[in-house]
Design a protein around this motif. Structure first.
Motif, mmCIF file in Angstrom:
data_model
loop_
_atom_site.group_PDB
_atom_site.id
_atom_site.type_symbol
_atom_site.label_atom_id
_atom_site.label_comp_id
_atom_site.label_asym_id
_atom_site.label_seq_id
_atom_site.Cartn_x
_atom_site.Cartn_y
_atom_site.Cartn_z
ATOM 1 N N GLY A 1 0.663 -1.121 0.109
ATOM 2 C CA GLY A 1 0.071 0.092 0.022
ATOM 3 C C GLY A 1 0.838 1.226 0.036
ATOM 4 N N CYS A 2 1.983 1.053 -0.717
ATOM 5 C CA CYS A 2 3.003 2.391 -0.612
ATOM 6 C C CYS A 2 2.610 3.103 -2.003
ATOM 7 C CB CYS A 2 4.390 2.017 -0.523
ATOM 8 S SG CYS A 2 5.722 3.276 -0.619
ATOM 9 N N ARG A 3 2.305 4.405 -1.729
ATOM 10 C CA ARG A 3 1.502 5.237 -2.757
ATOM 11 C C ARG A 3 2.636 5.691 -3.691
ATOM 12 N NH1 ARG A 3 -2.741 7.436 -4.949
ATOM 13 N NH2 ARG A 3 -2.844 9.528 -5.809
ATOM 14 N N TYR A 4 4.031 6.264 -3.205
ATOM 15 C CA TYR A 4 5.005 6.962 -4.041
ATOM 16 C C TYR A 4 6.092 6.095 -3.997
ATOM 17 C CZ TYR A 4 1.647 10.811 -3.581
ATOM 18 O OH TYR A 4 0.500 11.753 -3.487
ATOM 19 N N LEU A 5 6.579 5.899 -5.034
ATOM 20 C CA LEU A 5 7.986 5.427 -5.493
ATOM 21 C C LEU A 5 9.046 6.369 -6.316
ATOM 22 C CD1 LEU A 5 9.889 2.835 -5.079
ATOM 23 C CD2 LEU A 5 8.862 2.329 -7.329
ATOM 24 N N VAL A 6 10.291 6.597 -5.659
ATOM 25 C CA VAL A 6 11.018 7.458 -6.423
ATOM 26 C C VAL A 6 11.809 6.352 -7.276
ATOM 27 C CG1 VAL A 6 13.088 8.996 -6.226
ATOM 28 C CG2 VAL A 6 11.201 9.292 -4.788
ATOM 29 N N ILE A 7 11.964 6.693 -8.491
ATOM 30 C CA ILE A 7 12.922 5.802 -9.357
ATOM 31 C C ILE A 7 13.790 7.034 -10.052
ATOM 32 C CG2 ILE A 7 12.901 4.515 -11.437
ATOM 33 C CD1 ILE A 7 10.511 3.071 -10.705
ATOM 34 N N ARG A 8 14.882 7.201 -9.640
ATOM 35 C CA ARG A 8 15.849 8.055 -10.401
ATOM 36 C C ARG A 8 15.892 7.884 -11.754
ATOM 37 N NH1 ARG A 8 21.034 8.316 -6.133
ATOM 38 N NH2 ARG A 8 19.901 9.249 -4.332
ATOM 39 N N ASP B 1 1.381 20.013 -0.444
ATOM 40 C CA ASP B 1 0.869 19.106 0.594
ATOM 41 C C ASP B 1 1.011 17.724 0.551
ATOM 42 O OD1 ASP B 1 -0.417 18.741 -1.584
ATOM 43 O OD2 ASP B 1 -2.681 19.083 -0.826
ATOM 44 N N GLY B 2 2.188 17.424 0.041
ATOM 45 C CA GLY B 2 2.717 15.773 -0.172
ATOM 46 C C GLY B 2 3.539 15.195 0.827
ATOM 47 N N GLN B 3 4.326 14.299 0.603
ATOM 48 C CA GLN B 3 5.261 13.837 1.640
ATOM 49 C C GLN B 3 6.392 14.547 2.167
ATOM 50 O OE1 GLN B 3 3.699 10.641 2.312
ATOM 51 N NE2 GLN B 3 1.893 11.773 1.336
ATOM 52 N N LEU B 4 6.698 14.850 3.018
ATOM 53 C CA LEU B 4 7.878 15.707 3.632
ATOM 54 C C LEU B 4 8.740 14.515 4.346
ATOM 55 C CD1 LEU B 4 8.974 18.635 3.873
ATOM 56 C CD2 LEU B 4 7.755 18.743 6.351
ATOM 57 N N VAL B 5 9.770 14.090 3.775
ATOM 58 C CA VAL B 5 10.648 13.171 4.289
ATOM 59 C C VAL B 5 11.617 13.459 4.919
ATOM 60 C CG1 VAL B 5 11.808 10.760 3.412
ATOM 61 C CG2 VAL B 5 9.841 11.737 2.176
ATOM 62 N N GLU C 1 -2.356 11.084 -14.277
ATOM 63 C CA GLU C 1 -1.207 11.564 -13.493
ATOM 64 C C GLU C 1 -0.482 10.452 -12.751
ATOM 65 O OE1 GLU C 1 -0.570 14.823 -9.868
ATOM 66 O OE2 GLU C 1 -2.472 14.888 -11.029
ATOM 67 N N ARG C 2 0.383 9.836 -13.287
ATOM 68 C CA ARG C 2 0.913 8.639 -12.950
ATOM 69 C C ARG C 2 2.351 9.013 -12.762
ATOM 70 N NH1 ARG C 2 -0.835 5.024 -10.260
ATOM 71 N NH2 ARG C 2 -2.508 5.046 -11.604
ATOM 72 N N PHE C 3 2.794 10.113 -13.095
ATOM 73 C CA PHE C 3 4.228 10.756 -12.635
ATOM 74 C C PHE C 3 4.124 11.968 -11.887
ATOM 75 C CE2 PHE C 3 4.662 7.898 -16.422
ATOM 76 C CZ PHE C 3 5.684 7.087 -15.854
ATOM 77 N N GLY C 4 5.272 12.044 -11.028
ATOM 78 C CA GLY C 4 5.507 13.350 -10.361
ATOM 79 C C GLY C 4 6.759 13.631 -9.964
ATOM 80 N N PHE C 5 7.071 14.328 -9.052
ATOM 81 C CA PHE C 5 8.630 14.898 -8.720
ATOM 82 C C PHE C 5 8.879 14.772 -7.125
ATOM 83 C CE2 PHE C 5 12.179 17.930 -8.158
ATOM 84 C CZ PHE C 5 13.060 17.241 -9.180
ATOM 85 N N ALA D 1 6.655 14.933 -3.220
ATOM 86 C CA ALA D 1 7.528 14.649 -2.092
ATOM 87 C C ALA D 1 8.795 15.430 -1.914
ATOM 88 C CB ALA D 1 8.077 13.194 -2.150
ATOM 89 N N VAL D 2 9.081 15.976 -0.702
ATOM 90 C CA VAL D 2 10.333 16.610 -0.596
ATOM 91 C C VAL D 2 11.301 15.843 0.558
ATOM 92 C CG1 VAL D 2 11.496 18.818 0.257
ATOM 93 C CG2 VAL D 2 9.152 18.771 -0.941
ATOM 94 N N ILE D 3 12.537 15.623 -0.041
ATOM 95 C CA ILE D 3 13.448 14.941 0.886
ATOM 96 C C ILE D 3 14.139 15.975 1.786
ATOM 97 C CG2 ILE D 3 15.538 13.435 1.263
ATOM 98 C CD1 ILE D 3 14.480 12.211 -1.091
#
Length: 441
Positions: free
Chosen positions: A129-136, A294-298, A221-225, A252-254
């Protein structure tokens, strides 16, 4: 906005209990999974060579876990204990990082391996159930076309790097759709003669075009940043402008601090020189606030966490959570102002002036008050200055915003008076400043 704690440097995947306990006890509700923990960049860079060494070393036969680069389907098994313990502590896993090559990898023959790893990473995210995956993005991988230098992307939005990455990401799109996972591109840097310079996806205008083009091709909208603050800092980027250009594409912001010269993942505000931060937090907060992030603040502070004794780790985690909460509060400060039907201020100084300059027209206060009796009954920035006792007469649902750096002292004063709905206002990261000196009263 979700605050997410990176588990790298905190949780041992083979014995995750203590690290997960520290995270949960600190008040975090979300954690991230760095799948690189199961398949390190070093392993990928030396793919094909480590296998030969393993045949030479007898003791490697006793390893419980097979190399993920050789057996991508083993990813979930690698994280089983961690998933079980985090589930017991009711921690969510909304964000993950797929395995990746080193930033300056010389390997150009691993496209098929990476594709297999990334598809399995997407399936794994779907199962948990993980919604966001970063693929460089791909920089040094050839797959029918020769990959260009990452510098060329600054000159051509749809150059050879775009072609390589377009084909690669589109190969993953169907898998991502089936597993309800959003794929995030991430800004990169690389070393040139010992200096870190901007790499692929580090130009906001270009990466915005890339993301929009990918989403058009897949029809959704399948891609984001994912914006890596550490990379922005290393490359000396204007994070306000970068955020503004990308806008809602940023999912997301790291958050990580570094010295601006070498890679590092330190707790924000801990890397400073002569009393000044090395990371431009001002423009980061301004940019994210302006775009309504308002996304993921990692929060990634693996290097800080590793330097602390395990005995001090619980206290560090509590402080880290407070730092993350502070960023969320700063970015969402306007949402806090919207929360109340009316507002009154405490303080008739520069911070009050800055409030009126930035928010006075949109969220006009009823009045301001101050402990200095000499200013009672006067006007300041168009507001009547009253005694703190006037706060007892404000309408129900009125928010009292302290505009003075002595927050806790004033907060205690107001609580002793029976005042409710006390909030802090802070002008360190306002859209603009007003530094006129006050006239002595």
């Amino acid at each position: 906005m979700d605050i997410v704690c990176s588990t790298v440097g905190i949780v041992n995947t083979f014995r995750p209990g203590q690290g997960i306990l520290d995270i949960a006890n600190a008040g975090f509700e979300n954690i991230s999974l760095d799948l690189d923990m199961s398949c390190p960049a070093y392993e990928l860079e030396h793919y094909g060579r480590l296998k030969k060494k393993a045949e030479e070393w007898e003791h490697l036969k006793e390893y419980t876990y097979l190399p993920i680069s050789e057996h991508p389907s083993e990813i979930q098994r690698y994280f089983e204990k961690m998933l079980f313990v985090s589930g017991e502590k009711h921690l969510n896993l909304p964000f993950a990082m797929a395995p990746y090559l080193p930033r300056d990898s010389k390997r150009r023959d691993l496209k098929e391996l990476l594709l297999s790893l990334h598809k399995e990473s997407i399936r794994f995210c779907g199962r948990i159930g993980c919604r966001y995956l970063v693929i460089r993005p791909m920089t040094n991988v050839s797959g029918g076309r020769e990959a260009s230098s990452s510098l060329s992307v600054a000159c051509n939005v749809y150059g050879s790097e775009w072609e390589v990455n377009r084909d690669y990401y589109l190969c993953l799109a169907a898998e991502a759709r089936q597993n309800q996972v959003i794929l995030l591109l991430e800004n990169q840097c690389h070393s040139m003669n010992g200096h870190m310079i901007r790499g692929i996806c580090s130009d906001g205008y270009i990466v915005a075009e890339w993301i929009d083009a990918l989403n058009r091709e897949v029809g959704e909208e399948r891609f984001g940043f994912c914006m890596d603050v550490g990379v922005c800092s290393l490359c000396g980027q204007d994070m306000h402008e970068f955020s503004r250009v990308l806008g809602k594409r940023i999912k997301a912001v790291i958050l990580r601090d570094c010295d601006g010269q070498q890679e590092g993942s330190m707790l924000p505000f801990t890397c400073a020189y002569s009393g000044q931060p090395r990371t431009d937090w001002l423009n980061l907060i301004r940019g994210l606030r302006e775009t309504g992030f308002d996304g993921q603040l990692v929060l990634d502070f693996r290097d800080t966490a590793c330097t602390f004794s395990p005995i001090l780790r619980p206290q560090l985690m509590v402080f880290a959570k407070a730092v993350a909460d502070y960023f969320k509060w700063q970015i969402e400060i306007e949402n806090l102002l919207k929360k109340y039907s009316s507002i009154a201020l405490f303080g008739a100084g520069n911070m009050c002036r800055n409030y009126m300059k930035c928010y006075g027209e949109k969220y006009p206060p009823l009045f301001t008050c101050d402990n200095n009796q000499k200013v009672w009954g006067t006007e300041f920035c168009g507001l009547e200055v009253k005694s703190p006792e006037a706060l007892k007469e404000v309408p129900e649902g009125c928010g009292i915003f302290i505009c003075n750096i002595y927050y806790r002292e004033i907060e205690q004063q107001l609580r002793d008076m029976g005042i409710e709905n006390i909030e802090f206002f802070n002008d360190e990261y306002m859209p603009s400043f007003h530094f006129d000196r006050l006239r002595t009263v």
